[in-house]
Design a protein around this motif. Structure first.
Motif, short mmCIF file in Angstrom:
data_model
loop_
_atom_site.label_atom_id
_atom_site.label_comp_id
_atom_site.label_asym_id
_atom_site.label_seq_id
_atom_site.Cartn_x
_atom_site.Cartn_y
_atom_site.Cartn_z
N SER A 166 0.83 -1.21 0.00
CA SER A 166 0.00 0.00 0.00
C SER A 166 0.86 1.26 0.00
O SER A 166 0.55 2.24 -0.68
CB SER A 166 -0.92 -0.01 1.22
N PHE A 169 2.38 1.68 -3.46
CA PHE A 169 1.31 2.13 -4.36
C PHE A 169 1.05 3.63 -4.16
O PHE A 169 0.85 4.37 -5.14
CB PHE A 169 0.02 1.34 -4.09
N TYR A 170 1.09 4.07 -2.92
CA TYR A 170 0.88 5.50 -2.63
C TYR A 170 2.01 6.35 -3.19
O TYR A 170 1.78 7.44 -3.74
CB TYR A 170 0.75 5.71 -1.12
N LEU A 172 3.85 5.64 -5.80
CA LEU A 172 3.79 5.62 -7.27
C LEU A 172 2.58 6.36 -7.82
O LEU A 172 2.66 7.04 -8.84
CB LEU A 172 3.78 4.17 -7.77
N ARG A 173 1.43 6.21 -7.15
CA ARG A 173 0.18 6.76 -7.68
C ARG A 173 -0.37 7.94 -6.90
O ARG A 173 -1.24 8.65 -7.38
CB ARG A 173 -0.89 5.65 -7.70
N GLY A 174 0.13 8.14 -5.68
CA GLY A 174 -0.40 9.22 -4.85
C GLY A 174 -1.79 8.91 -4.33
O GLY A 174 -2.52 9.82 -3.93
N GLU A 175 -2.16 7.63 -4.31
CA GLU A 175 -3.48 7.21 -3.84
C GLU A 175 -3.32 6.08 -2.82
O GLU A 175 -2.35 5.33 -2.86
CB GLU A 175 -4.34 6.70 -5.01
N GLY A 177 -4.07 2.65 -1.72
CA GLY A 177 -4.53 1.46 -2.43
C GLY A 177 -5.28 0.47 -1.56
O GLY A 177 -6.11 -0.28 -2.03
N LYS A 224 -14.96 2.65 -13.78
CA LYS A 224 -13.58 2.34 -13.43
C LYS A 224 -13.12 3.13 -12.21
O LYS A 224 -12.32 2.63 -11.40
CB LYS A 224 -12.67 2.64 -14.63
N GLU A 225 -13.61 4.36 -12.06
CA GLU A 225 -13.15 5.20 -10.96
C GLU A 225 -13.87 4.91 -9.65
O GLU A 225 -13.49 5.43 -8.59
CB GLU A 225 -13.32 6.69 -11.31
#
Length: 256
Positions: A166, A169-170, A172-175, A177, A224-225
């Protein structure tokens, strides 16, 4: 004696199912589980004891509040019925301490899994109180049945591996996960499943979640979102791991 225990366990499951309904409604809303008394969510009429009998009250009231005629969700009798079925499947075969403890353990796990499953689907949260109870229960059982390396490494992997994924993922994506409740649930399961079992759960639940997500997006059920609650996938895989062998053996005992 066995028939009596099965009947008692089934009735007990119905009653506990009614309590689980209260948890499912109150925990995500931060309402005390003991007070106030249950009331209609539409007109706030306090529900009398005779209107709170599992399944029967729903039938006699014809699925409507006696005060305002608003519909009562089918979820309430459904939870009570499947709780009775679960209790039937894991009913103790005797009044011996091991049999009763075994019943308490498995029915407690079932109850936590069910509350988590429905709450996460409806509110996208996994209550900390349920995760803490599961963790304590799993740790207690593993403490007496496995070497300390089994539950310690299992719990550490259950918490650490999803947390690391997680975090990456944060970065890399700023979200975010994976939610904190999901990670805590993995940690609790790790105490009972051990290092191999929890890694199996992590990969199988991720695979199941991805598969279901692809199908839902492809069929345009969701966009998808839109976020998809992940807890139910952990619970489905965990249920097979925890209950699979026990329930299969119990069912086979009814076949001549």
């Amino acid at each position: 004696m066995e028939i009596f225990l099965i009947i008692f366990a089934t009735i007990f499951g119905l009653l506990v199912g009614s309590f689980l309904n209260a948890l499912i409604y109150r925990l995500p809303r931060n309402i005390n589980i003991a007070v106030p008394r249950s009331s209609c969510t539409s007109c706030n009429k306090v529900i009398s004891w005779y209107e709170n009998i599992p399944v029967l009250s729903y039938i006699f009231l014809r699925g409507k509040c006696s005060g305002c005629d608003s519909k009562i969700s089918w979820e309430y009798p459904f939870v009570e019925i499947i709780s009775a079925l679960a209790a039937f499947l894991i009913a103790p075969s005797s009044l011996s301490a091991p049999a009763l403890l075994n019943f308490f353990f498995f029915f407690s796990v079932y109850s936590c899994f069910l509350v988590h499953f429905i709450v996460d689907l409806k509110h996208q949260i996994l209550p900390d109180s349920i995760n803490l109870y599961l963790a304590a229960l799993f740790l207690l059982v593993s403490w007496f049945s496995h070497p300390w390396t089994f539950w310690l490494i299992g719990g550490a992997l259950g918490l650490g591996f999803p947390l690391l994924v997680s975090w990456v993922f944060y970065l890399l994506r700023g979200e975010v996960g994976l939610g904190g409740g999901d990670i805590k649930l993995y940690g609790a399961l790790g105490f009972y499943l051990g290092p191999i079992g929890i890694m199996q759960n992590i990969f199988l639940s991720c695979f199941l979640g991805a598969l279901v997500g692809i199908v839902l997006i492809a069929t345009k059920v969701i966009k998808k979102e839109n976020p998809i609650p992940f807890g139910p996938f952990i619970i489905v895989v965990g249920a097979f791991q925890v209950f699979g062998e026990s329930w299969f053996k119990h069912l086979m005992s009814y076949i001549p």
